[in-house]
Design a protein around this motif. Structure first.
Motif, PDB file in Angstrom:
ATOM      1  N   LYS A  97       0.800  -1.223   0.000  1.00  0.00           N
ATOM      2  CA  LYS A  97       0.000   0.000   0.000  1.00  0.00           C
ATOM      3  C   LYS A  97       0.834   1.276   0.000  1.00  0.00           C
ATOM      4  N   LEU A  98       2.048   1.216   0.536  1.00  0.00           N
ATOM      5  CA  LEU A  98       2.851   2.430   0.671  1.00  0.00           C
ATOM      6  C   LEU A  98       4.159   2.356  -0.111  1.00  0.00           C
ATOM      7  N   LEU A  99       4.978   1.344   0.154  1.00  0.00           N
ATOM      8  CA  LEU A  99       6.306   1.273  -0.474  1.00  0.00           C
ATOM      9  C   LEU A  99       6.200   1.113  -1.988  1.00  0.00           C
ATOM     10  N   PHE A 100       5.320   0.214  -2.452  1.00  0.00           N
ATOM     11  CA  PHE A 100       5.171  -0.005  -3.889  1.00  0.00           C
ATOM     12  C   PHE A 100       4.481   1.159  -4.581  1.00  0.00           C
ATOM     13  N   LYS A 101       3.810   2.024  -3.816  1.00  0.00           N
ATOM     14  CA  LYS A 101       3.176   3.221  -4.377  1.00  0.00           C
ATOM     15  C   LYS A 101       4.111   4.435  -4.329  1.00  0.00           C
ATOM     16  N   GLU A 102       5.398   4.179  -3.984  1.00  0.00           N
ATOM     17  CA  GLU A 102       6.436   5.212  -3.928  1.00  0.00           C
ATOM     18  C   GLU A 102       6.166   6.272  -2.864  1.00  0.00           C
ATOM     19  N   ARG A 103       5.474   5.872  -1.808  1.00  0.00           N
ATOM     20  CA  ARG A 103       5.243   6.775  -0.666  1.00  0.00           C
ATOM     21  C   ARG A 103       6.242   6.394   0.425  1.00  0.00           C
ATOM     22  N   TYR A 104       7.506   6.689   0.164  1.00  0.00           N
ATOM     23  CA  TYR A 104       8.589   6.176   0.990  1.00  0.00           C
ATOM     24  C   TYR A 104       8.577   6.765   2.394  1.00  0.00           C
ATOM     25  N   LEU A 105       8.404   8.066   2.509  1.00  0.00           N
ATOM     26  CA  LEU A 105       8.412   8.692   3.829  1.00  0.00           C
ATOM     27  C   LEU A 105       7.243   8.199   4.675  1.00  0.00           C
ATOM     28  N   THR A 106       6.074   8.082   4.048  1.00  0.00           N
ATOM     29  CA  THR A 106       4.908   7.579   4.770  1.00  0.00           C
ATOM     30  C   THR A 106       5.122   6.136   5.204  1.00  0.00           C
ATOM     31  N   TYR A 107       5.743   5.345   4.325  1.00  0.00           N
ATOM     32  CA  TYR A 107       6.026   3.941   4.673  1.00  0.00           C
ATOM     33  C   TYR A 107       6.967   3.861   5.862  1.00  0.00           C
ATOM     34  N   LEU A 108       8.054   4.630   5.829  1.00  0.00           N
ATOM     35  CA  LEU A 108       9.028   4.586   6.921  1.00  0.00           C
ATOM     36  C   LEU A 108       8.398   5.042   8.228  1.00  0.00           C
ATOM     37  N   SER A 109       7.592   6.100   8.171  1.00  0.00           N
ATOM     38  CA  SER A 109       6.926   6.595   9.385  1.00  0.00           C
ATOM     39  C   SER A 109       5.951   5.556   9.930  1.00  0.00           C
ATOM     40  N   LYS A 129       9.582  -9.139  -0.119  1.00  0.00           N
ATOM     41  CA  LYS A 129       8.540  -8.567  -0.983  1.00  0.00           C
ATOM     42  C   LYS A 129       9.151  -7.809  -2.147  1.00  0.00           C
ATOM     43  N   LEU A 130      10.240  -7.087  -1.910  1.00  0.00           N
ATOM     44  CA  LEU A 130      10.906  -6.364  -2.991  1.00  0.00           C
ATOM     45  C   LEU A 130      11.467  -7.328  -4.028  1.00  0.00           C
ATOM     46  N   PHE A 131      12.027  -8.441  -3.555  1.00  0.00           N
ATOM     47  CA  PHE A 131      12.546  -9.442  -4.490  1.00  0.00           C
ATOM     48  C   PHE A 131      11.419 -10.068  -5.305  1.00  0.00           C
ATOM     49  N   GLN A 132      10.290 -10.363  -4.657  1.00  0.00           N
ATOM     50  CA  GLN A 132       9.148 -10.921  -5.380  1.00  0.00           C
ATOM     51  C   GLN A 132       8.636  -9.949  -6.428  1.00  0.00           C
ATOM     52  N   GLN A 133       8.547  -8.665  -6.053  1.00  0.00           N
ATOM     53  CA  GLN A 133       8.082  -7.658  -7.006  1.00  0.00           C
ATOM     54  C   GLN A 133       9.068  -7.511  -8.163  1.00  0.00           C
ATOM     55  N   TRP A 134      10.359  -7.548  -7.854  1.00  0.00           N
ATOM     56  CA  TRP A 134      11.370  -7.448  -8.904  1.00  0.00           C
ATOM     57  C   TRP A 134      11.265  -8.624  -9.867  1.00  0.00           C
ATOM     58  N   ALA A 135      11.053  -9.831  -9.333  1.00  0.00           N
ATOM     59  CA  ALA A 135      10.928 -11.017 -10.183  1.00  0.00           C
ATOM     60  C   ALA A 135       9.707 -10.903 -11.091  1.00  0.00           C
ATOM     61  N   ARG A 136       8.570 -10.424 -10.536  1.00  0.00           N
ATOM     62  CA  ARG A 136       7.362 -10.271 -11.357  1.00  0.00           C
ATOM     63  C   ARG A 136       7.557  -9.209 -12.424  1.00  0.00           C
ATOM     64  N   ASP A 137       8.165  -8.076 -12.052  1.00  0.00           N
ATOM     65  CA  ASP A 137       8.387  -7.002 -13.021  1.00  0.00           C
ATOM     66  C   ASP A 137       9.337  -7.454 -14.128  1.00  0.00           C
ATOM     67  N   THR A 138      10.372  -8.198 -13.752  1.00  0.00           N
ATOM     68  CA  THR A 138      11.321  -8.687 -14.759  1.00  0.00           C
ATOM     69  C   THR A 138      10.632  -9.619 -15.746  1.00  0.00           C
ATOM     70  N   ALA A 139       9.790 -10.514 -15.224  1.00  0.00           N
ATOM     71  CA  ALA A 139       9.066 -11.433 -16.104  1.00  0.00           C
ATOM     72  C   ALA A 139       8.136 -10.676 -17.035  1.00  0.00           C
ATOM     73  N   ARG A 140       7.449  -9.644 -16.504  1.00  0.00           N
ATOM     74  CA  ARG A 140       6.539  -8.849 -17.332  1.00  0.00           C
ATOM     75  C   ARG A 140       7.302  -8.083 -18.402  1.00  0.00           C
ATOM     76  N   ILE A 141       8.446  -7.514 -18.024  1.00  0.00           N
ATOM     77  CA  ILE A 141       9.242  -6.749 -18.996  1.00  0.00           C
ATOM     78  C   ILE A 141       9.745  -7.659 -20.107  1.00  0.00           C
ATOM     79  N   ASN A 142      10.237  -8.833 -19.741  1.00  0.00           N
ATOM     80  CA  ASN A 142      10.727  -9.771 -20.754  1.00  0.00           C
ATOM     81  C   ASN A 142       9.615 -10.203 -21.696  1.00  0.00           C
ATOM     82  N   GLU A 143       8.440 -10.479 -21.129  1.00  0.00           N
ATOM     83  CA  GLU A 143       7.318 -10.896 -21.975  1.00  0.00           C
ATOM     84  C   GLU A 143       6.838  -9.748 -22.840  1.00  0.00           C
ATOM     85  N   LEU A 144       6.855  -8.525 -22.276  1.00  0.00           N
ATOM     86  CA  LEU A 144       6.436  -7.357 -23.044  1.00  0.00           C
ATOM     87  C   LEU A 144       7.384  -7.091 -24.203  1.00  0.00           C
ATOM     88  N   GLU A 145       8.703  -7.232 -23.957  1.00  0.00           N
ATOM     89  CA  GLU A 145       9.672  -7.042 -25.034  1.00  0.00           C
ATOM     90  C   GLU A 145       9.478  -8.092 -26.131  1.00  0.00           C
TER      91      GLU A 145
END
Length: 315
Positions: free
Chosen positions: A32-44, A101-117
């Protein structure tokens, strides 16, 4: 009254609190926060949650079972060091879950990028071979040949539109993104060329800006060729030998979304050729999934005399 080994029960309660914080971070704070780039809110929120969980643990579980302690309590030099020890353990667990969670998101994004290319390469080859329909070009050239003798001015206009249409298909269409205004002009050229071939064919393409940004229409960019499939289907399914046919296209910008609405009339007795579906819409849906994930909405309303497609994209 409590009976049994308090020491083990206290450990299980502490582990439950720690694991609860880990799962809260993994499935609530990070998505809800980190993946939405709300870093300060996430840390707080993370720091606040850690402090609250430790205070709850200290003031509830430890306090409630303290009178029934069997094993002597470990003595810290101060309450600060006791809290610091708990914070260290909880912080390591929480940030470990964040890393997962960051690793899981990175793996999903990498798979999507490869398939999109891969999909983009296949789409580019398919567009170069099939998007410029030879039958469509032959009809246009035959119409121009007739118009040269009957209406030279209209023939000249047709050639210019056909030239713009082909230029966009061969050059602009190969870019990663295009201006919305360029895409709309391309669709207008395509429909106007079709109108030359059909006497009782009417169309309307309009834009409505309901946002607070007056310049968004001229500035908005998006992947190319997201709408041509709908236009082709609308033209094909509106073909009527006995009655006038109509296609209406609307682009609406509202609440950080681009809403595309395509509607067309349908003949009373559809020709057999248009009853057979193609892969165009299926391929488009897959491309939208690769580009936007689950952030787009596609609705189809196919009634007896009207076909409407509504595509909502985030901007």
């Amino acid at each position: 009254e409590f009976s049994g080994n308090y020491h083990y029960l206290q450990k299980w309660i502490s582990i439950s609190y720690f694991m609860g914080m880990v799962y809260f971070n993994m499935y609530v704070l990070v998505p809800k926060l980190l993946f939405k780039e709300r870093y300060l809110t996430y840390l707080s929120a993370l720091v606040f949650s850690i402090i609250c969980s430790l205070l709850i643990l200290k003031l509830t579980a430890n306090h409630y079972f303290e009178p029934y302690r069997i094993v002597p309590k470990r003595i810290f030099s101060s309450f600060f060091y006791e809290m610091l020890a708990s914070v260290n353990i909880l912080t390591m667990l929480v940030f470990s879950s964040t890393s997962i969670k960051l690793f899981q998101q990175w793996a999903r994004d990498t798979a999507r990028i490869n398939e999109l290319e891969k999909n983009s390469l296949q789409l580019e080859l398919k567009e170069l071979k099939n998007q410029i329909n030879p039958h469509f070009l032959f009809n246009m050239l035959n119409n121009v040949n007739v118009l040269v003798k009957k209406d030279p001015e209209k023939a000249s206009m047709t050639i210019l539109k056909l030239s713009d249409f082909l230029r966009y298909q061969l050059y602009d269409n190969n870019q990663d993104s295009v201006l919305l205004t360029s895409e709309i002009q391309f669709l207008k050229d395509f429909v106007e060329l079709e109108k030359i071939r059909r006497d009782d064919f009417h169309f309307e393409i309009s834009i409505e800006n309901k946002s607070n940004n007056e310049d968004i229409v001229s500035q908005l960019v998006l992947p190319p060729n997201l709408f041509i499939t709908f236009i082709e289907n609308a033209i094909k399914h509106s073909a009527d030998l006995d009655n006038p046919s109509e296609v209406k296209i609307l682009f609406e910008i509202h609440n950080n979304n681009l809403i595309f609405i395509s509607s067309n009339t349908k003949p009373e007795e559809p020709m057999e050729i248009i009853q057979k579906g193609g892969l165009g819409l299926v391929n488009l849906k897959r491309r939208l999934e690769l580009l936007y994930g689950t952030d787009f909405i596609l609705k189809i309303d196919d009634s007896e005399r009207k076909y409407t497609a509504i595509l909502t994209l985030p901007i």
